[in-house]
Design a protein around this motif. Sequence first.
Motif, PDB file in Angstrom:
ATOM      1  N   PRO A 112       0.805  -1.219   0.000  1.00 13.11           N
ATOM      2  CA  PRO A 112       0.000   0.000   0.000  1.00 13.11           C
ATOM      3  C   PRO A 112       0.842   1.275   0.000  1.00 13.11           C
ATOM      4  O   PRO A 112       0.429   2.292  -0.572  1.00 13.11           O
ATOM      5  N   ASP A 113       2.045   1.232   0.630  1.00 10.63           N
ATOM      6  CA  ASP A 113       2.883   2.430   0.691  1.00 10.63           C
ATOM      7  C   ASP A 113       3.877   2.507  -0.469  1.00 10.63           C
ATOM      8  O   ASP A 113       4.724   3.406  -0.499  1.00 10.63           O
ATOM      9  N   GLY A 114       3.787   1.581  -1.433  1.00 11.08           N
ATOM     10  CA  GLY A 114       4.710   1.578  -2.561  1.00 11.08           C
ATOM     11  C   GLY A 114       4.189   2.385  -3.739  1.00 11.08           C
ATOM     12  O   GLY A 114       3.021   2.800  -3.783  1.00 11.08           O
TER      13      GLY A 114
ATOM     14  N   PRO B 245       7.391  -1.853  -9.675  1.00 14.45           N
ATOM     15  CA  PRO B 245       7.748  -0.922  -8.595  1.00 14.45           C
ATOM     16  C   PRO B 245       8.752   0.124  -9.049  1.00 14.45           C
ATOM     17  O   PRO B 245       9.684  -0.179  -9.800  1.00 14.45           O
ATOM     18  N   VAL B 246       8.532   1.367  -8.625  1.00 14.26           N
ATOM     19  CA  VAL B 246       9.441   2.469  -8.942  1.00 14.26           C
ATOM     20  C   VAL B 246       9.692   3.272  -7.667  1.00 14.26           C
ATOM     21  O   VAL B 246       9.002   3.097  -6.654  1.00 14.26           O
ATOM     22  N   GLU B 247      10.687   4.169  -7.737  1.00  8.70           N
ATOM     23  CA  GLU B 247      11.080   4.941  -6.558  1.00  8.70           C
ATOM     24  C   GLU B 247      10.377   6.280  -6.449  1.00  8.70           C
ATOM     25  O   GLU B 247      10.270   6.834  -5.357  1.00  8.70           O
TER      26      GLU B 247
ATOM     27  N   PHE C 234       1.212   4.835  -9.914  1.00 12.49           N
ATOM     28  CA  PHE C 234       0.083   4.799  -8.990  1.00 12.49           C
ATOM     29  C   PHE C 234       0.524   4.255  -7.637  1.00 12.49           C
ATOM     30  O   PHE C 234       1.429   3.422  -7.553  1.00 12.49           O
ATOM     31  N   ARG C 235      -0.135   4.729  -6.607  1.00  9.28           N
ATOM     32  CA  ARG C 235       0.158   4.241  -5.261  1.00  9.28           C
ATOM     33  C   ARG C 235      -0.382   2.823  -5.083  1.00  9.28           C
ATOM     34  O   ARG C 235      -1.442   2.477  -5.609  1.00  9.28           O
TER      35      ARG C 235
ATOM     36  N   ILE D 210      -4.105   0.669  -5.963  1.00  6.18           N
ATOM     37  CA  ILE D 210      -4.150  -0.642  -6.623  1.00  6.18           C
ATOM     38  C   ILE D 210      -4.891  -1.647  -5.757  1.00  6.18           C
ATOM     39  O   ILE D 210      -5.746  -2.401  -6.225  1.00  6.18           O
ATOM     40  N   ARG D 211      -4.565  -1.658  -4.477  1.00  3.62           N
ATOM     41  CA  ARG D 211      -5.216  -2.584  -3.564  1.00  3.62           C
ATOM     42  C   ARG D 211      -6.704  -2.237  -3.389  1.00  3.62           C
ATOM     43  O   ARG D 211      -7.548  -3.127  -3.247  1.00  3.62           O
ATOM     44  N   ALA D 212      -7.028  -0.941  -3.393  1.00  4.79           N
ATOM     45  CA  ALA D 212      -8.431  -0.536  -3.280  1.00  4.79           C
ATOM     46  C   ALA D 212      -9.228  -1.000  -4.494  1.00  4.79           C
ATOM     47  O   ALA D 212     -10.391  -1.402  -4.375  1.00  4.79           O
TER      48      ALA D 212
END
Length: 261
Positions: free
Chosen positions: A180-182, A194-196, A203-204, A208-210
Amino acid sequence: MDGRRRRPRRARLQPIGAVSRVEHQPGWVVHRRPWRETSLLVEFFAREHGRIGLVAKGARSARSPWRGLAEPFVPLSASWSRRGEMGTLTGLEPAGDRHALAGRALWCGLYVNELLLRLLERDDPHPTVFDACEAVFRGLAGGDEPQSMLLRRFELALLSGMGVAPDFDFDAAGGDAIRPDGLYHLQPEVGFVPVERGGAGVFRGAAIRALAAGSTDQRETAREMRELMRTLIDHHLAGRELATRRLLAGAKGKSTGGSDS
């Protein structure tokens, strides 16, 4: 679900010259337009047959039992015969109460139908998408849930049913769980990488999880969910525009769901 998954094969058409008959199939009218003096050309979405093109002869005649019935948002039971690409409607009756959609809910319903028309091939059955249609129309008519969440669930069910939705649980780089914090860059044909740092197409993990859960009470997350699904849908539209997006923009804020539909 792997973003590299191929689309399902289309169902085979009947051999040239062969006549097929289908009886009492549940479905919805996705689109209709006048044909000749009293008939209609209908795009019918059947649970077990997918999207079918049908000629409804005399359906606009004052004496037709189908007059006013071949309409969107009405659960129907249809029968048809078919030789070649187009079929001929032979029976039509209601299979439930019409979903009374008005205002912004109506535009949302038309948007759902336009997605079916633009993204689904004919003769390609999608029972799970059919069930998602029932759910979104019922939800829009009930007005008890935000329209934006109803649309997000349908959009995801549509892309999943087509076999083109990315994996919303694990990233496409190392197969790690979406955090969630990625931050993740969406590559429609691959998945979430994943990106920095943020940027276009990033997108957060929370959004995505929502989307995977089909719900959020956070306005910013809802906006991000909308943009994420729009990116995916636009990719598969391949440059084709949706007329109902303009209608939804014009109806902005007039009904339940606010501006995040």
